[in-house]
Design a protein around this motif. Sequence first.
Motif, PDB file in Angstrom:
ATOM      1  N   PRO A  21      36.097  41.193  52.364  1.00  0.00           N
ATOM      2  CA  PRO A  21      37.459  41.575  52.772  1.00  0.00           C
ATOM      3  C   PRO A  21      37.589  42.010  54.227  1.00  0.00           C
ATOM      4  CG  PRO A  21      36.570  43.137  51.179  1.00  0.00           C
ATOM      5  CD  PRO A  21      35.615  42.007  51.246  1.00  0.00           C
ATOM      6  N   TRP A  22      36.595  42.735  54.759  1.00  0.00           N
ATOM      7  CA  TRP A  22      36.726  43.194  56.142  1.00  0.00           C
ATOM      8  C   TRP A  22      36.671  42.018  57.113  1.00  0.00           C
ATOM      9  CZ3 TRP A  22      38.656  47.737  56.754  1.00  0.00           C
ATOM     10  CH2 TRP A  22      38.398  48.735  55.806  1.00  0.00           C
ATOM     11  N   SER A  23      35.745  41.071  56.873  1.00  0.00           N
ATOM     12  CA  SER A  23      35.679  39.902  57.750  1.00  0.00           C
ATOM     13  C   SER A  23      36.950  39.089  57.641  1.00  0.00           C
ATOM     14  CB  SER A  23      34.491  39.014  57.383  1.00  0.00           C
ATOM     15  OG  SER A  23      33.322  39.756  57.358  1.00  0.00           O
ATOM     16  N   PHE A  30      40.362  43.016  45.276  1.00  0.00           N
ATOM     17  CA  PHE A  30      40.155  44.011  44.233  1.00  0.00           C
ATOM     18  C   PHE A  30      40.632  43.531  42.874  1.00  0.00           C
ATOM     19  CE2 PHE A  30      37.960  47.037  46.457  1.00  0.00           C
ATOM     20  CZ  PHE A  30      38.537  47.326  47.672  1.00  0.00           C
ATOM     21  N   ILE A  31      41.727  42.779  42.854  1.00  0.00           N
ATOM     22  CA  ILE A  31      42.179  42.213  41.576  1.00  0.00           C
ATOM     23  C   ILE A  31      41.144  41.220  41.052  1.00  0.00           C
ATOM     24  CG2 ILE A  31      43.944  40.784  40.475  1.00  0.00           C
ATOM     25  CD1 ILE A  31      45.980  41.987  42.301  1.00  0.00           C
ATOM     26  N   ALA A  67      40.331  33.142  36.648  1.00  0.00           N
ATOM     27  CA  ALA A  67      41.544  33.901  36.343  1.00  0.00           C
ATOM     28  C   ALA A  67      41.754  34.988  37.388  1.00  0.00           C
ATOM     29  CB  ALA A  67      41.450  34.511  34.951  1.00  0.00           C
ATOM     30  N   GLY A  68      40.659  35.662  37.744  1.00  0.00           N
ATOM     31  CA  GLY A  68      40.747  36.712  38.758  1.00  0.00           C
ATOM     32  C   GLY A  68      41.218  36.175  40.088  1.00  0.00           C
ATOM     33  N   LEU A  69      40.687  34.992  40.453  1.00  0.00           N
ATOM     34  CA  LEU A  69      41.098  34.391  41.723  1.00  0.00           C
ATOM     35  C   LEU A  69      42.577  34.055  41.714  1.00  0.00           C
ATOM     36  CD1 LEU A  69      38.424  31.837  42.869  1.00  0.00           C
ATOM     37  CD2 LEU A  69      39.454  33.633  44.222  1.00  0.00           C
ATOM     38  N   ALA A  70      43.018  33.399  40.614  1.00  0.00           N
ATOM     39  CA  ALA A  70      44.420  32.988  40.536  1.00  0.00           C
ATOM     40  C   ALA A  70      45.327  34.210  40.563  1.00  0.00           C
ATOM     41  CB  ALA A  70      44.646  32.168  39.269  1.00  0.00           C
ATOM     42  N   ALA A  71      45.003  35.205  39.703  1.00  0.00           N
ATOM     43  CA  ALA A  71      45.837  36.403  39.653  1.00  0.00           C
ATOM     44  C   ALA A  71      45.818  37.126  40.993  1.00  0.00           C
ATOM     45  CB  ALA A  71      45.347  37.337  38.542  1.00  0.00           C
ATOM     46  N   GLY A  72      44.618  37.273  41.562  1.00  0.00           N
ATOM     47  CA  GLY A  72      44.492  37.984  42.830  1.00  0.00           C
ATOM     48  C   GLY A  72      45.296  37.344  43.932  1.00  0.00           C
ATOM     49  N   SER A  73      45.184  36.021  44.072  1.00  0.00           N
ATOM     50  CA  SER A  73      45.895  35.373  45.169  1.00  0.00           C
ATOM     51  C   SER A  73      47.402  35.390  44.936  1.00  0.00           C
ATOM     52  CB  SER A  73      45.395  33.949  45.392  1.00  0.00           C
ATOM     53  OG  SER A  73      45.228  33.284  44.173  1.00  0.00           O
ATOM     54  N   TYR A  74      47.831  35.175  43.681  1.00  0.00           N
ATOM     55  CA  TYR A  74      49.268  35.162  43.389  1.00  0.00           C
ATOM     56  C   TYR A  74      49.895  36.527  43.641  1.00  0.00           C
ATOM     57  CZ  TYR A  74      53.590  34.236  40.817  1.00  0.00           C
ATOM     58  OH  TYR A  74      54.905  34.073  40.463  1.00  0.00           O
ATOM     59  N   ILE A  75      49.256  37.556  43.052  1.00  0.00           N
ATOM     60  CA  ILE A  75      49.834  38.898  43.156  1.00  0.00           C
ATOM     61  C   ILE A  75      49.786  39.409  44.591  1.00  0.00           C
ATOM     62  CG2 ILE A  75      49.586  41.286  42.409  1.00  0.00           C
ATOM     63  CD1 ILE A  75      48.563  40.253  39.747  1.00  0.00           C
ATOM     64  N   SER A  76      48.646  39.190  45.272  1.00  0.00           N
ATOM     65  CA  SER A  76      48.530  39.750  46.619  1.00  0.00           C
ATOM     66  C   SER A  76      49.551  39.120  47.558  1.00  0.00           C
ATOM     67  CB  SER A  76      47.114  39.569  47.161  1.00  0.00           C
ATOM     68  OG  SER A  76      46.816  38.201  47.308  1.00  0.00           O
ATOM     69  N   LEU A  77      49.835  37.835  47.387  1.00  0.00           N
ATOM     70  CA  LEU A  77      50.834  37.203  48.248  1.00  0.00           C
ATOM     71  C   LEU A  77      52.220  37.759  47.961  1.00  0.00           C
ATOM     72  CD1 LEU A  77      50.706  34.980  50.428  1.00  0.00           C
ATOM     73  CD2 LEU A  77      51.851  33.519  48.791  1.00  0.00           C
TER      74      LEU A  77
END
Lengths: 310, 264
Positions: A61-63, A104-105, A121-131
């Motif tokens: 995440p930091w990079s 984090f999601i 699932a984590g990737l899909a949820a993470g990218s959708y929600i974070s956007l």
Amino acid sequence: MVPVWTLAASRVRKEVSKAGVPLLGIGAAFSFLLMMFNVPLPGGTTGHAVGGTLLAVVLGPWSACISISIALLVQALMFGDGGILALGANSFNMAFVTPFLGYFIYRAIRDVGKGRRAEYAGLAAGSYISLAVAALFAAVELGVQPLLFRGAAGLPLYFPYPLSISIPAMVVPHLAVAGVAEAVFTVAIFTFIRRVSPGTIAAAPKPRLRGLYAALAVLICLSPLGLLASGAAWGEWGTKELGKMLGFVPAGMQGGLSFKALFPAYAVKGVPGVFAYVISAVAGAAVLVIAFKLIGLARRESRRKARMSG
Amino acid sequence: MLPDWLLREEEYLPKPDRDAFIDRSIGSFLSLLSLFRRQGGKSEEKLRINPGVSLASTLLLIVLLSLARDYLFVAYAGALLLVMLSFCPAELILRVLKTSLPIGAFTFLIMLPSSLWGNAPSLVWISLKVFLSVVAVKLFVSTAPWESTLRGLRIFMPRLFILVLDITTRYLVLLGELSLHLLRALRLRSVGRNGGKVASLAGVAGTLFLRSREMAEDMYAAMECRCFTGSYPLGGAARVSAADLVPVALDAASVLVFVWARTR
């Protein structure tokens, strides 16, 4: 945004190996180019993806934060399409909120689920929600302006639409189109990389307190939203409010404590309301952190003394 | 002796498909690369203005413009930018206007609904400010080649950051060209109806990512072989010359006009 960048720079120096510098530059170039792909979506539409969560998962995440910030800087300075003054806010939304929240999601779902499906699932949820959350932040940053900046006639000086308009206007298209593009593209690219070169996806170290600090930072930034809620929070009524609601004030409460706090109602004289609110939030959080650190120190000292004497 | 199937007439009509996304992606990469090619050929500037000074002046004008409370400063900024534009060659003027006019018009359109509840004065106000800000930035970007801009940024950022920016722009070109090749290959292989469109595009992006990693490792190995120790001496410090007095004087004038507008 400056503290985030400073922290990111020091963290990246520690975590990323010596090959950090070229990877940051090339990572920035990659994140820039990723935004240029037209992603085909069901229904014949196309969308663009930011790739914040993908970068956070494969680079850390930091990079990801630094790479996306650099990409935004290059966009603003090299192409001159605007966005210089908004660089801080843009970086906050796209380089801080999106990668960290998405990361984090992703980790949360992946660690709970365990297995390939949980990872996707984590990737899909993470990218959708974070956007969508990044869009929400942008909507708040825009919608709050008519509240903060008004000219002589009381007309808004900058962005004229209040939150009731800016939030649905920004968030709905992101939920409907852009978020889907982001989720679909992120999972697809991750699948490809996993299939072709599985060793590239390094196992990142477990985030310890970092999550807590990130959440804290997010909460502090959201705190001015509290100003918009009129009336007192549920259960925190003063005697006056109770009187209005019930028609009478319970006898026991009439002569009760009257506590004059240092910053009554989170306001400081002479400082505009929102500013004071955020300052109070930051100061409050800092006071708590300091308090707990001191308590921890005191505990350690007493344990050390017990060991020495025993 | 030719086989029968070879002698038969070909009757294949590829089915139509919605793959405009490939062409649009190719289009965006092409415009990116053409911008770089345009930048590369411009190393001679009419006035040898230090790009750091130029950047600072542009930023100052944009900040003052956004803080202005009445039309006095906006009119001054408009006049200043028009004069600067008038000194530029025609193609540059066209390019600057081609970006800033649509952005100003778009802002006007977005603000239009708010005029329905009495916000009409802001309509022109904000659109004009946005238009002038974009003109200012576009002028800066078009007159200062990227390398000198990087050198000019030295005032604002640590050297390591400038090194990263330098690497970013170089690899934007390299990776951009690679993406273009991959997209063209995808385009050529897309005949008729194709499934797995997202997967194909993701393959392009994924390949791009893997190549980025390889290039980064190669670059670091090359840097180490050449004794890179973390310091980045920026060759040829951009000199501050007499020509820089012009933007500085203009900045002083801008600040004076701004203060006068605020205090009258």
